[in-house]
Design a protein around this motif. Sequence first.
Motif, short mmCIF file in Angstrom:
data_model
loop_
_atom_site.label_atom_id
_atom_site.label_comp_id
_atom_site.label_asym_id
_atom_site.label_seq_id
_atom_site.Cartn_x
_atom_site.Cartn_y
_atom_site.Cartn_z
N ARG A 171 27.96 8.52 63.13
CA ARG A 171 26.67 8.47 63.67
C ARG A 171 25.88 9.58 62.71
NH1 ARG A 171 26.48 4.10 66.18
NH2 ARG A 171 27.33 4.16 68.29
N HIS A 172 26.58 10.47 62.08
CA HIS A 172 26.13 11.80 61.39
C HIS A 172 26.41 11.87 60.08
CE1 HIS A 172 25.06 12.82 65.55
NE2 HIS A 172 26.20 13.04 65.85
N VAL A 173 25.31 12.55 59.20
CA VAL A 173 25.54 13.13 57.97
C VAL A 173 25.29 14.50 57.85
CG1 VAL A 173 24.82 12.91 55.39
CG2 VAL A 173 24.65 10.95 56.79
N PRO A 174 26.22 15.49 57.79
CA PRO A 174 25.95 16.80 57.68
C PRO A 174 24.96 17.49 56.49
CG PRO A 174 28.18 16.41 56.62
CD PRO A 174 27.71 15.10 57.42
N TRP A 175 23.87 17.98 57.09
CA TRP A 175 22.76 17.89 56.10
C TRP A 175 22.50 19.49 55.82
CZ3 TRP A 175 21.33 14.23 53.45
CH2 TRP A 175 19.99 14.31 52.67
N ASP A 176 22.62 20.30 56.47
CA ASP A 176 21.92 21.72 56.30
C ASP A 176 22.44 22.69 57.28
OD1 ASP A 176 20.64 23.45 54.80
OD2 ASP A 176 18.62 22.91 55.07
N ILE A 177 22.19 23.90 56.81
CA ILE A 177 22.89 25.00 57.60
C ILE A 177 21.73 26.23 57.79
CG2 ILE A 177 25.29 24.71 57.36
CD1 ILE A 177 25.46 27.25 55.49
N ASP A 178 21.59 27.37 58.56
CA ASP A 178 20.81 28.24 58.81
C ASP A 178 19.21 27.75 58.72
OD1 ASP A 178 22.98 29.80 58.80
OD2 ASP A 178 23.06 30.07 56.86
N VAL A 179 18.97 26.63 59.28
CA VAL A 179 17.54 26.28 59.37
C VAL A 179 17.16 26.18 60.81
CG1 VAL A 179 17.35 25.25 57.21
CG2 VAL A 179 18.27 23.88 59.03
N THR A 180 15.84 25.96 61.20
CA THR A 180 15.50 25.90 62.54
C THR A 180 15.95 24.37 63.07
OG1 THR A 180 13.63 27.05 62.15
CG2 THR A 180 13.46 25.58 63.96
N ILE A 181 16.67 24.22 64.03
CA ILE A 181 17.15 22.88 64.77
C ILE A 181 16.55 22.63 65.92
CG2 ILE A 181 19.18 23.10 63.27
CD1 ILE A 181 20.75 23.66 65.62
N ALA A 182 16.74 21.23 66.39
CA ALA A 182 16.70 20.86 67.73
C ALA A 182 17.95 20.94 68.43
CB ALA A 182 15.56 19.94 67.86
N GLU B 74 13.53 25.76 47.64
CA GLU B 74 12.47 26.49 48.36
C GLU B 74 12.31 26.05 49.86
OE1 GLU B 74 8.71 25.24 46.36
OE2 GLU B 74 9.19 26.81 44.50
N THR B 75 13.34 25.58 50.23
CA THR B 75 13.58 25.13 51.62
C THR B 75 13.41 26.36 52.60
OG1 THR B 75 15.09 23.28 51.26
CG2 THR B 75 15.15 24.05 53.43
N PRO B 76 12.52 26.28 53.37
CA PRO B 76 12.16 27.65 54.38
C PRO B 76 13.30 27.86 55.27
CG PRO B 76 10.82 25.69 55.14
CD PRO B 76 11.30 25.17 53.84
N LYS B 77 13.83 29.12 55.07
CA LYS B 77 14.95 29.26 56.00
C LYS B 77 14.58 30.15 56.94
CE LYS B 77 18.19 27.30 53.38
NZ LYS B 77 18.89 26.34 53.58
N ALA B 78 14.84 30.01 58.39
CA ALA B 78 14.28 30.93 59.42
C ALA B 78 14.99 32.13 59.35
CB ALA B 78 14.66 30.38 60.75
N PRO B 79 14.35 33.46 59.60
CA PRO B 79 14.96 34.76 59.33
C PRO B 79 16.16 34.72 60.55
CG PRO B 79 12.85 35.14 60.10
CD PRO B 79 13.02 33.31 59.78
N ALA B 80 17.21 35.43 60.14
CA ALA B 80 18.17 35.58 60.95
C ALA B 80 18.01 36.90 61.98
CB ALA B 80 19.58 35.79 60.78
N GLY B 81 18.02 37.07 63.29
CA GLY B 81 17.88 38.23 63.97
C GLY B 81 19.03 39.17 63.75
N PRO B 82 18.73 40.52 64.40
CA PRO B 82 19.80 41.42 64.12
C PRO B 82 20.97 40.93 65.13
CG PRO B 82 17.91 42.34 65.45
CD PRO B 82 17.53 40.95 64.85
N ALA B 83 22.07 41.59 64.51
CA ALA B 83 23.17 41.40 65.76
C ALA B 83 23.18 41.95 66.86
CB ALA B 83 24.54 41.99 64.73
N ALA C 241 15.98 21.55 72.79
CA ALA C 241 15.42 23.15 72.52
C ALA C 241 15.50 23.30 71.08
CB ALA C 241 16.35 24.17 73.20
N THR C 242 14.39 24.10 70.55
CA THR C 242 14.41 24.80 69.31
C THR C 242 14.99 25.98 69.29
OG1 THR C 242 12.23 23.71 68.96
CG2 THR C 242 12.95 25.58 67.43
N VAL C 243 15.70 25.93 68.09
CA VAL C 243 16.75 27.12 67.86
C VAL C 243 16.57 27.48 66.51
CG1 VAL C 243 19.04 27.96 67.99
CG2 VAL C 243 18.52 26.03 69.40
N GLN C 244 16.37 28.84 66.37
CA GLN C 244 16.32 29.38 64.94
C GLN C 244 17.70 30.16 64.78
OE1 GLN C 244 12.34 31.18 65.12
NE2 GLN C 244 12.13 29.88 63.24
N PRO C 245 17.95 30.46 63.52
CA PRO C 245 19.21 31.36 63.42
C PRO C 245 18.74 32.71 63.64
CG PRO C 245 18.80 29.99 61.22
CD PRO C 245 17.48 29.76 62.40
#
Length: 496
Positions: free
Chosen positions: A405-416, A252-261, A420-424
Amino acid sequence: MPAPIARPGKIIAIHLNYRSRADQRGRTPATPSYFFKPSSSLAGTDGVVERPAGTELLAFEGEIALVIGTAARRVSIADAWSHVAWVTAANDLGLYDLRANDKGSNVRSKGGDGYTPIGPDLIPAADVDPGQLRVRAWVNGDLRQDDETSGLLFPLPQLIADLSQHFTLEPGDVILTGTPAGSSVIVPGDVVVVEVDAPHSTKTLTSGELRTTVVEGAVAFDPDLGSLPAVDDLQRAEAWGSREEAGLPADETPKAPAGPALSAELRDKLLAAPTAGLSAQLRKRGLHSCFIDGVSANLPGAKIVGTAKTLRFVPAREDLFTSHGGGYNAQKRAFDAVNEGEIIVIEARGEAGTGTLGDILALRAKTRGAAGVVTDGGVRDFAAVAEIGLPVFSQGAHPSVLGRRHVPWDIDVTIACGGATVQPGDVIVGDGDGVIVIPPALAAEVADAALAQEDEDAWVAEQVTAGHPVDGLFPMNAEWRAKYDAARGTGSGSGA
């Protein structure tokens, strides 16, 4: 019963090869990829396989096994099948508890004693059509897998030809050709049966029933010797085949909707518009936080335009890197799934003290048609990445591997990324002045406005070059505005 062939020099297995399995996993490879299994894993029918003490995710995979008859080196697809002597059944057993630790090599997760039973009978390859074979698997009498080689992503002759361009396939070598959907977890007491046949042949051609019984191991892995089994919900879902089969709640992880190409027309406009002009138009519309700070291009003069595919890293923690950092982790999934025209945007929390991608992943992204990568972290193999020609905006070079320094965690989610905030699906534009994020709904509007402003600025520059002072000209007062409108209408290019 022992295996029907002598101990092979090599056992080579392919990762994903059936469309049904690729659909189940949600990823389709563009080319085949392989791993080796030790020859000591070979077994025959009516044997047992241990699920090691302290583990939970032993899984079966019914497969078609090919046994090489004559040496093959740089053979063509047309000639490849003539180098196969026999076809038979195989069970490519694997322990998902060790999958992440192996980081894709499958040495321990797939290499245990008895993890490659084959047989019991050999079908002459010359008697069958490689495109019309069938593999089926049963667990405790219930049919779990049923698919044919017509459903392969990469036909059997292609695998032989491909492998033979890298090394010699020798007589007795075994190739495991992939498993269809339906592979799942087995537990002590379960009996797995695999059979390969040729259902469309006029002859009765079958491998017979390859039978393996699961037993509980009594010896646990020694923590003083190496990494221990570790599982998480991702490995459980992959081993069982789905979250539902694994008894896990729906994701149920919310995924930000991808915009059109982006349309070709809009992409061209954004390529023509400088980020400085685009950012000015965003500010006029009340958007002041669309800058990805601190990043610069690895290729001088590079300009990138595309839609965002996001990848999130979290701060390194040893136990989480063990469970999420290895195997087919989020980083690899992002680079394997990026589409043409997309830009992979990575949240690295501004941490420049390690690489967030290297040359292999950059090559994968370029091969898939990615428009570039933006990361607020570092880049390994910096010169090699630049040589590949993929535009990357980052904080610069750093030789360290991801786990520092990092753990790869998730894709296709809202990130910083870079503040800047970036959505798919957000529109990403970068040039020598930096990288900005444009909400998809505003992209066309700000592109047109920025290009119009560029027109004005170019005309103003002509007037300054001609000797006019900037007072009243930049920005234009009513008098100069009238001159500009007149010049634009006549195309004269001069208002003096």
